[in-house]
Design a protein around this motif. Structure first.
Motif, PDB file in Angstrom:
ATOM      1  N   LEU A 223       0.990  -1.243   0.089  1.00  0.00           N
ATOM      2  CA  LEU A 223       0.056   0.099  -0.125  1.00  0.00           C
ATOM      3  C   LEU A 223       0.756   1.057  -0.085  1.00  0.00           C
ATOM      4  N   GLN A 224       2.010   1.253   0.374  1.00  0.00           N
ATOM      5  CA  GLN A 224       2.923   2.254   0.284  1.00  0.00           C
ATOM      6  C   GLN A 224       3.391   2.817  -1.323  1.00  0.00           C
ATOM      7  N   VAL A 225       3.187   1.646  -2.032  1.00  0.00           N
ATOM      8  CA  VAL A 225       3.639   1.936  -3.483  1.00  0.00           C
ATOM      9  C   VAL A 225       2.563   2.977  -3.866  1.00  0.00           C
ATOM     10  N   LYS A 226       3.269   4.023  -4.688  1.00  0.00           N
ATOM     11  CA  LYS A 226       2.406   5.092  -5.425  1.00  0.00           C
ATOM     12  C   LYS A 226       1.416   4.305  -6.536  1.00  0.00           C
ATOM     13  N   GLY A 227       0.349   4.645  -6.441  1.00  0.00           N
ATOM     14  CA  GLY A 227      -0.712   4.105  -7.399  1.00  0.00           C
ATOM     15  C   GLY A 227      -1.580   2.998  -6.930  1.00  0.00           C
ATOM     16  N   VAL A 228      -1.215   2.327  -5.812  1.00  0.00           N
ATOM     17  CA  VAL A 228      -1.895   1.290  -5.344  1.00  0.00           C
ATOM     18  C   VAL A 228      -3.068   1.757  -4.697  1.00  0.00           C
ATOM     19  N   LYS A 229      -4.374   1.481  -4.985  1.00  0.00           N
ATOM     20  CA  LYS A 229      -5.738   1.911  -4.253  1.00  0.00           C
ATOM     21  C   LYS A 229      -5.934   0.961  -3.222  1.00  0.00           C
ATOM     22  N   GLU A 259       1.747   2.290 -17.507  1.00  0.00           N
ATOM     23  CA  GLU A 259       1.729   2.960 -16.281  1.00  0.00           C
ATOM     24  C   GLU A 259       1.417   1.550 -15.094  1.00  0.00           C
ATOM     25  N   SER A 260       0.311   1.059 -15.371  1.00  0.00           N
ATOM     26  CA  SER A 260      -0.017  -0.288 -14.495  1.00  0.00           C
ATOM     27  C   SER A 260       1.136  -1.021 -14.238  1.00  0.00           C
ATOM     28  N   HIS A 261       1.890  -1.280 -15.370  1.00  0.00           N
ATOM     29  CA  HIS A 261       3.085  -2.276 -15.162  1.00  0.00           C
ATOM     30  C   HIS A 261       4.095  -1.667 -14.488  1.00  0.00           C
ATOM     31  N   ASN A 266       7.345  -1.836  -9.107  1.00  0.00           N
ATOM     32  CA  ASN A 266       7.674  -1.165  -8.089  1.00  0.00           C
ATOM     33  C   ASN A 266       7.472  -2.181  -6.852  1.00  0.00           C
ATOM     34  N   ILE A 267       6.142  -2.675  -6.957  1.00  0.00           N
ATOM     35  CA  ILE A 267       5.757  -3.584  -5.718  1.00  0.00           C
ATOM     36  C   ILE A 267       6.723  -4.614  -5.623  1.00  0.00           C
ATOM     37  N   GLU A 268       7.272  -5.302  -6.803  1.00  0.00           N
ATOM     38  CA  GLU A 268       8.296  -6.327  -6.756  1.00  0.00           C
ATOM     39  C   GLU A 268       9.486  -6.095  -6.084  1.00  0.00           C
ATOM     40  N   LYS A 269       9.855  -4.943  -6.679  1.00  0.00           N
ATOM     41  CA  LYS A 269      11.084  -4.344  -5.978  1.00  0.00           C
ATOM     42  C   LYS A 269      11.077  -4.022  -4.569  1.00  0.00           C
ATOM     43  N   VAL A 282       1.551 -10.233  -9.777  1.00  0.00           N
ATOM     44  CA  VAL A 282       0.969  -9.168  -9.425  1.00  0.00           C
ATOM     45  C   VAL A 282      -0.317  -8.990 -10.645  1.00  0.00           C
ATOM     46  N   HIS A 283      -1.459  -8.936 -10.043  1.00  0.00           N
ATOM     47  CA  HIS A 283      -2.543  -8.909 -10.940  1.00  0.00           C
ATOM     48  C   HIS A 283      -3.405  -7.429 -10.458  1.00  0.00           C
ATOM     49  N   VAL A 284      -3.377  -7.027 -11.776  1.00  0.00           N
ATOM     50  CA  VAL A 284      -3.814  -5.488 -11.662  1.00  0.00           C
ATOM     51  C   VAL A 284      -5.507  -5.556 -11.982  1.00  0.00           C
TER      52      VAL A 284
END
Length: 297
Positions: A223-229, A259-261, A266-269, A282-284
């Motif tokens: 949830l800290q990753v920018k763009g994750v709602k 942008e979604s990718h 960023n989540i993986e990193k 990660v499924h978007v």
């Protein structure tokens, strides 16, 4: 830490344990038999099981190094966990044998007071195993190796077992002859308890169990990753000392594919920085559409 260094460190710890067990088992069995100490003989048999367990862990480590193939696309890391489970079976079986033998001695009252030499042997053995435990538990924390952690816990229980044996042996010098076989009973119970603890943890991991609280912490990190709602689903399981994670997130539906990718990258990193992770999927999904569907349902 690179996987090669982790494997090398784990092997060093297991080899150290194996060397200590070989020396101590020969010493305890010899001294225990010569100087009539059931507790020390039981302790020596305990170390004999540790030799077999250490060999099992080493075999598991060797197999776990094999690269992924057609039948094992995730690799062979679980071989280490299986080896730890085999080690737990060995411990429980030998523990039961020692327990039955010691109980027979107490019931039949066929006891002779052991020599103080046996007691000092147990004390020296305890000090050595505590030193090995401290080395291996530090290494297990760095490498997050289940096999080495199991070995370290066994090192610690061996030290306590030797202390218990020493108490029984020295107590027998004061005329309490039954303390020696009683110490053997306690040794057997500790062997069985250690085996059960290792079996419980390894069976939990092999059945795709994962620590619930750690999963919740991962969600907070995502949830800290920018763009994750929203994190709508997170599933994880252990593969050796590493984790395999499947996560579903909600993002702004106006974002394009690139942008979604980038969000998933960023989540993986971030997760790989914070945790020991083998792979992340990660499924978007679009945030607003999901909420609309849930309202209609």
């Amino acid at each position: 830490m690179p996987e090669e260094k982790i494997q090398s460190g784990v092997e060093k710890g297991v080899y150290l344990s194996l060397l200590a067990y070989i020396v101590l088992s020969l010493l305890k069995l010899g001294v225990g038999w010569i100087y009539s100490s059931e507790a020390l003989v039981a302790d020596g048999l305990n170390n004999t099981t540790d030799i077999l367990a250490s060999v099992a862990v080493l075999i598991g480590l060797k197999i776990s190094k094999k690269p992924a193939d057609r039948d094992h696309p995730y690799g062979h890391l679980r071989a280490e966990t299986i080896a730890s489970m085999i080690a737990s079976f060995i411990m429980v079986v030998i523990g039961l044998e020692v327990f039955i033998s010691a109980i027979k001695s107490i019931v039949e009252f066929k006891m002779r007071p052991p020599s103080t030499i046996a007691g000092f042997t147990a004390v020296i053995s305890a000090a050595l195993m505590l030193a090995v435990y401290r080395y291996n538990i530090k290494l297990a924390k760095v490498t997050d190796s289940q096999g080495l952690k199991a070995a370290a816990l066994d090192n610690r229980s061996d030290a306590f077992v030797s202390i218990g044996a020493a108490v029984g042996i020295f107590g027998a010098q004061f005329g309490i002859v039954w303390l020696d076989p009683l110490a053997a009973v306690l040794v057997a119970m500790m062997i069985i308890k250690t085996g059960w603890d290792i079996f419980y943890e390894t069976s939990h991991n092999l059945s795709d169990g994962f620590d619930f609280e750690e999963g919740k912490e991962m969600e907070k990190v995502i949830l800290q990753v920018k763009g994750v709602k929203q994190v709508t689903s997170l599933k994880a399981r252990k593969h050796g000392s590493l984790a395999i994670i499947d996560v579903t997130i909600d993002v702004d539906p106006s974002l394009n594919v690139v942008e979604s990718h980038m969000i998933t990258e960023n989540i993986e990193k971030l997760l790989k920085q914070e945790y020991k992770v083998e792979s992340i999927s990660v499924h978007v999904e679009p945030h607003e559409i999901r909420n609309e569907v849930e309202k209609n349902e």
